[in-house]
Structures are given as C-alpha cells and as structure tokens.
Design an enzyme around this catalytic site. Structure first.
Site, PDB file in Angstrom:
ATOM      1  N   ARG A   2       1.944  10.145   2.633  1.00 44.91           N
ATOM      2  CA  ARG A   2       1.083  10.625   1.515  1.00 44.91           C
ATOM      3  C   ARG A   2       0.093  11.910   1.828  1.00 44.91           C
ATOM      4  O   ARG A   2      -1.200  11.605   1.914  1.00 44.91           O
ATOM      5  CB  ARG A   2       0.162   9.377   1.133  1.00 44.91           C
ATOM      6  CG  ARG A   2       1.085   8.170   0.872  1.00 44.91           C
ATOM      7  CD  ARG A   2       0.548   7.414  -0.066  1.00 44.91           C
ATOM      8  NE  ARG A   2       1.451   6.133  -0.293  1.00 44.91           N
ATOM      9  CZ  ARG A   2       0.895   4.930  -0.505  1.00 44.91           C
ATOM     10  NH1 ARG A   2      -0.618   4.850  -0.146  1.00 44.91           N
ATOM     11  NH2 ARG A   2       1.472   3.905  -0.407  1.00 44.91           N
ATOM     12  N   ARG A   6      -5.244  11.144  -3.107  1.00 42.95           N
ATOM     13  CA  ARG A   6      -6.833  10.793  -3.687  1.00 42.95           C
ATOM     14  C   ARG A   6      -7.932  11.253  -2.862  1.00 42.95           C
ATOM     15  O   ARG A   6      -8.945  11.517  -2.974  1.00 42.95           O
ATOM     16  CB  ARG A   6      -7.107   9.404  -4.073  1.00 42.95           C
ATOM     17  CG  ARG A   6      -6.553   8.982  -5.433  1.00 42.95           C
ATOM     18  CD  ARG A   6      -6.403   7.504  -5.355  1.00 42.95           C
ATOM     19  NE  ARG A   6      -5.621   6.876  -4.552  1.00 42.95           N
ATOM     20  CZ  ARG A   6      -5.451   5.691  -4.302  1.00 42.95           C
ATOM     21  NH1 ARG A   6      -6.020   4.775  -5.259  1.00 42.95           N
ATOM     22  NH2 ARG A   6      -4.595   5.101  -3.482  1.00 42.95           N
ATOM     23  N   ARG A  15      -5.115  14.854 -11.362  1.00 40.64           N
ATOM     24  CA  ARG A  15      -4.581  13.565 -11.704  1.00 40.64           C
ATOM     25  C   ARG A  15      -5.250  12.966 -12.901  1.00 40.64           C
ATOM     26  O   ARG A  15      -4.493  12.202 -13.824  1.00 40.64           O
ATOM     27  CB  ARG A  15      -4.816  12.746 -10.437  1.00 40.64           C
ATOM     28  CG  ARG A  15      -5.026  11.085 -10.543  1.00 40.64           C
ATOM     29  CD  ARG A  15      -3.428  10.407 -10.433  1.00 40.64           C
ATOM     30  NE  ARG A  15      -3.398   9.162 -10.452  1.00 40.64           N
ATOM     31  CZ  ARG A  15      -3.541   8.345 -11.565  1.00 40.64           C
ATOM     32  NH1 ARG A  15      -3.466   8.876 -12.611  1.00 40.64           N
ATOM     33  NH2 ARG A  15      -3.549   7.112 -11.317  1.00 40.64           N
ATOM     34  N   ASP A  52       6.972   8.932  -6.150  1.00 41.10           N
ATOM     35  CA  ASP A  52       6.854   7.720  -5.631  1.00 41.10           C
ATOM     36  C   ASP A  52       8.122   6.736  -5.413  1.00 41.10           C
ATOM     37  O   ASP A  52       9.041   7.171  -6.084  1.00 41.10           O
ATOM     38  CB  ASP A  52       5.805   6.830  -6.584  1.00 41.10           C
ATOM     39  CG  ASP A  52       5.374   5.446  -5.649  1.00 41.10           C
ATOM     40  OD1 ASP A  52       4.398   5.764  -5.014  1.00 41.10           O
ATOM     41  OD2 ASP A  52       5.877   4.411  -5.966  1.00 41.10           O
ATOM     42  N   TYR A 128       9.024  -5.122  -4.336  1.00 39.81           N
ATOM     43  CA  TYR A 128       8.114  -4.697  -5.584  1.00 39.81           C
ATOM     44  C   TYR A 128       8.992  -5.170  -6.815  1.00 39.81           C
ATOM     45  O   TYR A 128       8.140  -5.660  -7.867  1.00 39.81           O
ATOM     46  CB  TYR A 128       7.933  -3.371  -5.809  1.00 39.81           C
ATOM     47  CG  TYR A 128       6.894  -2.961  -4.670  1.00 39.81           C
ATOM     48  CD1 TYR A 128       5.465  -3.084  -4.821  1.00 39.81           C
ATOM     49  CD2 TYR A 128       7.502  -2.286  -3.454  1.00 39.81           C
ATOM     50  CE1 TYR A 128       4.645  -2.582  -3.849  1.00 39.81           C
ATOM     51  CE2 TYR A 128       6.456  -1.811  -2.504  1.00 39.81           C
ATOM     52  CZ  TYR A 128       5.212  -1.907  -2.766  1.00 39.81           C
ATOM     53  OH  TYR A 128       4.121  -1.431  -1.831  1.00 39.81           O
TER      54      TYR A 128
HETATM   55  O1  CP3 Z   1       3.224  11.739   0.824  1.00 35.19           O
HETATM   56  C1  CP3 Z   1       3.073  12.161  -0.225  1.00 35.19           C
HETATM   57  O2  CP3 Z   1       2.325  13.063  -0.441  1.00 35.19           O
HETATM   58  C2  CP3 Z   1       4.261  12.218  -1.043  1.00 35.19           C
HETATM   59  C3  CP3 Z   1       3.980  11.039  -2.250  1.00 35.19           C
HETATM   60  C4  CP3 Z   1       4.146   9.613  -2.010  1.00 35.19           C
HETATM   61  C5  CP3 Z   1       3.494   8.582  -2.806  1.00 35.19           C
HETATM   62  N1  CP3 Z   1       4.003   7.516  -2.472  1.00 35.19           N
HETATM   63  C6  CP3 Z   1       2.566   8.937  -3.879  1.00 35.19           C
HETATM   64  C7  CP3 Z   1       1.520   8.144  -4.154  1.00 35.19           C
HETATM   65  C8  CP3 Z   1       4.970   8.860  -1.087  1.00 35.19           C
HETATM   66  C9  CP3 Z   1       5.932   9.307  -0.163  1.00 35.19           C
HETATM   67  C10 CP3 Z   1       4.943   7.547  -1.494  1.00 35.19           C
HETATM   68  C11 CP3 Z   1       5.631   6.201  -0.988  1.00 35.19           C
HETATM   69  C12 CP3 Z   1       5.367   5.110  -1.310  1.00 35.19           C
HETATM   70  N2  CP3 Z   1       4.962   4.500  -2.395  1.00 35.19           N
HETATM   71  C13 CP3 Z   1       5.608   3.910  -0.430  1.00 35.19           C
HETATM   72  C14 CP3 Z   1       6.197   4.006   1.047  1.00 35.19           C
HETATM   73  C15 CP3 Z   1       5.275   4.449   2.031  1.00 35.19           C
HETATM   74  C16 CP3 Z   1       4.052   3.516   2.119  1.00 35.19           C
HETATM   75  O3  CP3 Z   1       2.841   4.173   2.113  1.00 35.19           O
HETATM   76  O4  CP3 Z   1       4.199   2.618   2.699  1.00 35.19           O
HETATM   77  C17 CP3 Z   1       5.326   2.597  -0.972  1.00 35.19           C
HETATM   78  C18 CP3 Z   1       5.185   1.131  -0.431  1.00 35.19           C
HETATM   79  C19 CP3 Z   1       4.848   3.277  -2.512  1.00 35.19           C
HETATM   80  C20 CP3 Z   1       4.300   2.242  -3.515  1.00 35.19           C
HETATM   81  C21 CP3 Z   1       2.894   2.461  -3.953  1.00 35.19           C
HETATM   82  N3  CP3 Z   1       2.729   3.746  -4.660  1.00 35.19           N
HETATM   83  C22 CP3 Z   1       1.703   1.800  -3.727  1.00 35.19           C
HETATM   84  C23 CP3 Z   1       1.678   0.435  -2.842  1.00 35.19           C
HETATM   85  C24 CP3 Z   1       0.508   2.519  -4.199  1.00 35.19           C
HETATM   86  C25 CP3 Z   1      -0.693   2.003  -4.374  1.00 35.19           C
HETATM   87  C26 CP3 Z   1      -1.517   2.297  -3.071  1.00 35.19           C
HETATM   88  C27 CP3 Z   1      -2.703   3.240  -3.317  1.00 35.19           C
HETATM   89  O5  CP3 Z   1      -3.071   3.834  -2.439  1.00 35.19           O
HETATM   90  O6  CP3 Z   1      -3.187   2.929  -4.532  1.00 35.19           O
HETATM   91  C28 CP3 Z   1       1.284   3.826  -4.668  1.00 35.19           C
HETATM   92  C29 CP3 Z   1       0.516   4.725  -5.558  1.00 35.19           C
HETATM   93  C30 CP3 Z   1       0.649   6.217  -4.990  1.00 35.19           C
HETATM   94  N4  CP3 Z   1       1.736   6.869  -4.524  1.00 35.19           N
HETATM   95  C31 CP3 Z   1      -0.566   7.115  -4.983  1.00 35.19           C
HETATM   96  C32 CP3 Z   1       0.009   8.272  -4.052  1.00 35.19           C
HETATM   97  C33 CP3 Z   1      -0.596   9.616  -3.991  1.00 35.19           C
HETATM   98  C34 CP3 Z   1      -2.028   6.700  -5.327  1.00 35.19           C
HETATM   99  C35 CP3 Z   1      -1.999   6.540  -6.821  1.00 35.19           C
HETATM  100  C36 CP3 Z   1      -2.943   7.411  -7.606  1.00 35.19           C
HETATM  101  O7  CP3 Z   1      -3.149   8.576  -7.379  1.00 35.19           O
HETATM  102  O8  CP3 Z   1      -4.007   6.636  -8.373  1.00 35.19           O
END
Ligand code: CP3
Length: 319
Positions: A2, A6, A15, A52, A128
């Site tokens: 990530r 944010r 966003r 995602d 999920y």
């Molecule tokens: O790394 C990057 O910049 C690439 C983008 C990326 C995102 N999610 C963007 C994201 C990648 C590689 C992921 C992978 C992802 N998503 C995983 C595997 C890696 C890990 O972190 O364990 C998982 C389990 C997810 C599922 C997911 N997506 C969750 C649990 C959440 C909520 C967590 C949170 O911090 O709110 C997301 C949302 C998410 N995916 C965000 C981002 C930037 C935040 C959402 C937002 O902007 O509101």
C-alpha cells in the site's frame, strides 16, 4: 505494501472527488495518477498498481462495498448456492479498466521503475467472500471449509482460475512483476494451510510460469512463521515478502538462499520515526543486503504515517 493511500494528502484529495473506493479502482485516469503519486514524491524503484484484491469478488458478481472507517463489506456467501451463483463469464471484461490503468501507468513510468501487478491469494480473497468483512480469526471461512469441503474447494478452484487470467492480463498490459497477497494465511492448522494456501498458490505460480514465463512472482504468506520455507519450496515463487514478525536470521539463513526476500520493517515504526526507525532500518539492511533483497515493510503502510518519515526512510536505505 500500500504505497499509495490515505497517508498521502494528494491521495486523500483525489479520493474525495472519486466517489467510492471501487469507482477509483475502475477509473484508469484517476487510478493511474494514484499509482504514480508515491513514485513522484519518493522515487521508489517500483510502483504497485493501485487497485484492490476485492475487485475479483466484485467481478464475480458478489456485492462489494468499502465503507468509510470500516473497510470492505461484502454480501457474504453462506452456502454452496452462494458459490454457484457467482458469474465467471464476464470477469475480464469487468476488469478491463484495471488493465487500462496498467497501460497508463507503464507509459507514465520511466524505464528504470518496475511496475508490480497483484492479486489476493485464493484463501485470503475467500475469507472476505465468506465472512463478508475482515475478521481477526477468519472464523467464517474456516468454518465453511470444515463444514463443506467440496463446495469450498469449488470456490478456491474458481479463484485460482480467474486470478490466473487476471494476472496474465495485467502482464499483457505492462506489469513486469506480480505479487500474490495471502494476508490471512497465518490462522490455519498446517494441513488446512497446505490445502487452502500452498496448493492454490502453487497452481497459480505454475500457470504463470507456463503462460507468462520470465515474469517474477512474489508470494506473501503472512504470519505463517516456520512454514515460510515450506511455502517458498512448494509454491515455486521467485520472491517472498516477509512479515514483521519473521526473525532476520531466519530470513537470511533459511529463505534468502531459496528466493529473493522482501520486507520486513514494522509499519508502526514508520509512524513513530526517529532513532528507533533508523536503528531498525540499519539492522534489516545489515542482515539482508548480502543476498537478493527488496527493502519493504512487513505489512501495509498505515494512514497515520507522516510522509516525511517515508522520505527519511528512503534516504537512509539509498545511503
Ligand atoms: O499498495 C498499493 O498502493 C496498491 C494498492 C492496494 C490496496 N489494497 C489499496 C487499498 C493493495 C496492494 C491492496 C491489497 C489488499 N487489499 C490486501 C492485501 C494486503 C494487505 O494489506 O494485507 C487486503 C487484505 C485488502 C483488502 C482491503 N482493502 C482492506 C482490508 C481494506 C481496508 C483497510 C483500510 O486501511 O481501510 C482495503 C481498502 C484499501 N485498499 C485502501 C487502499 C488504499 C484504503 C481505502 C480508502 O482509500 O478508503
């Protein structure tokens, strides 16, 4: 881990104007800009596609939402009927905007910056789909897998198939490295872990080696502890992403002779910064720089991270 997100004000601004998180993922102009933001700011060696892991259930027709301050919420699959209702025919069409994002990012990056494509591992995505949201113990998916192994097998096989097509299409569009995130691999007994984590990722890697030979694949079996070596050996990944809890001596002595290693700074040290951050960065570099090594975090960057600390980290690693 990530690198966009944010913690960056420029991400928050974009966003806020995108509507929903999924709309952002499916808007190639915006998603490619978000992918490039951390590269422009910090000059990392590689960009990771902004998307995602949950676009796959969305593409299969499951209802997926990202709820503010809560994370992902899906309409949970509770029995085999729910699996039978998934629609695989239109997955690649549905994901076409993601491939367009890859093309736009690739053309916006200079030749020395690699572009990483990714997907979730079948087990983590299934947790999920069955649980309907993140959970500390993935109880819903584990329970489903015990109750109806055959149906759960069907789900995992489906996820292997569509994830393989999805990753190959990312490569066709310009991704040069692939990462498979199994963030929830760590809560299973070893036989279940072998069945739901190792086997599916092994099939995915074998499919990738056949269809897009030469593209390196990085696995992330988060929190599997002493089973990390087994994961590397059995799945055939080229690189392995190490979580924060894995000892540096284990990474160096056991994993690095078998694969490139990536990791494993605690994302929370990047929040606090200062001497403790500097010390740990030096320890990681000292332990792992003797072999194939990609400096990275041990899990995703958190929104509270001050961007200045990331800049400081990059300076220290480059130095
Ligand atoms: O790394 C990057 O910049 C690439 C983008 C990326 C995102 N999610 C963007 C994201 C990648 C590689 C992921 C992978 C992802 N998503 C995983 C595997 C890696 C890990 O972190 O364990 C998982 C389990 C997810 C599922 C997911 N997506 C969750 C649990 C959440 C909520 C967590 C949170 O911090 O709110 C997301 C949302 C998410 N995916 C965000 C981002 C930037 C935040 C959402 C937002 O902007 O509101």
């Amino acid at each position: 881990m990530r690198q966009a997100g944010r913690y960056l004000p420029e991400y928050r601004e974009l966003r806020a104007n995108a509507g929903s998180f999924l709309k952002l993922c499916y808007n190639p102009d915006l998603a490619s800009r978000v992918t490039l933001q951390p590269i422009e700011r910090f000059g990392f060696d590689a960009a990771i596609l902004f998307s995602d892991i949950l676009v796959i259930p969305d593409a299969l027709g499951q209802k997926v939402d990202f709820v503010e301050n809560e994370g992902p919420v899906l309409d949970p699959i509770v029995d085999r009927n729910g699996i039978e209702k998934l629609k695989r025919e239109h997955v690649l069409d549905h994901l076409a905007p993601v491939f367009e994002t890859v093309r736009q990012v690739r053309s916006g990056l200079d030749a020395n910056t690699a572009l990483i494509g990714f997907c979730g591992a079948p087990w983590t995505v299934a947790t999920y789909m069955v649980g309907g949201r993140g959970s500390p113990d993935q109880a819903a998916a584990r329970g489903f897998a015990y109750r109806d192994r055959e149906a759960f097998d069907t789900l995992i096989d489906l996820l292997v198939d569509v994830s393989l097509d999805y990753l190959c299409a990312q490569v066709d569009a310009g991704a040069q490295v692939l990462q498979i995130f199994d963030s929830w691999a760590g809560n299973l007994p070893e036989d279940e872990y072998a069945r739901w984590c190792v086997e599916p990722v092994k099939k995915l890697v074998a499919g990738l080696k056949a269809r897009v030979p030469g593209v390196p694949v990085i696995g992330f079996p988060r929190a599997v502890g002493p089973l990390y070596a087994d994961f590397v050996e059995k799945t055939g990944v080229d690189g392995v992403s190490c979580d924060t809890s894995l000892p540096l001596s284990y990474i160096r002595d056991v994993l690095q002779p078998r694969a490139a290693v990536q990791g494993n700074l605690d994302p929370l040290l990047l929040v606090s910064g200062g001497d403790a951050l500097a010390r740990r960065v030096d320890e990681i570099l000292e332990a792992l720089s003797g072999g194939p090594f990609i400096f990275n975090l041990g899990h995703g960057i958190v929104p509270q991270t001050p961007p200045d600390h990331v800049a400081e980290l990059v300076r220290r690693v480059r130095g």
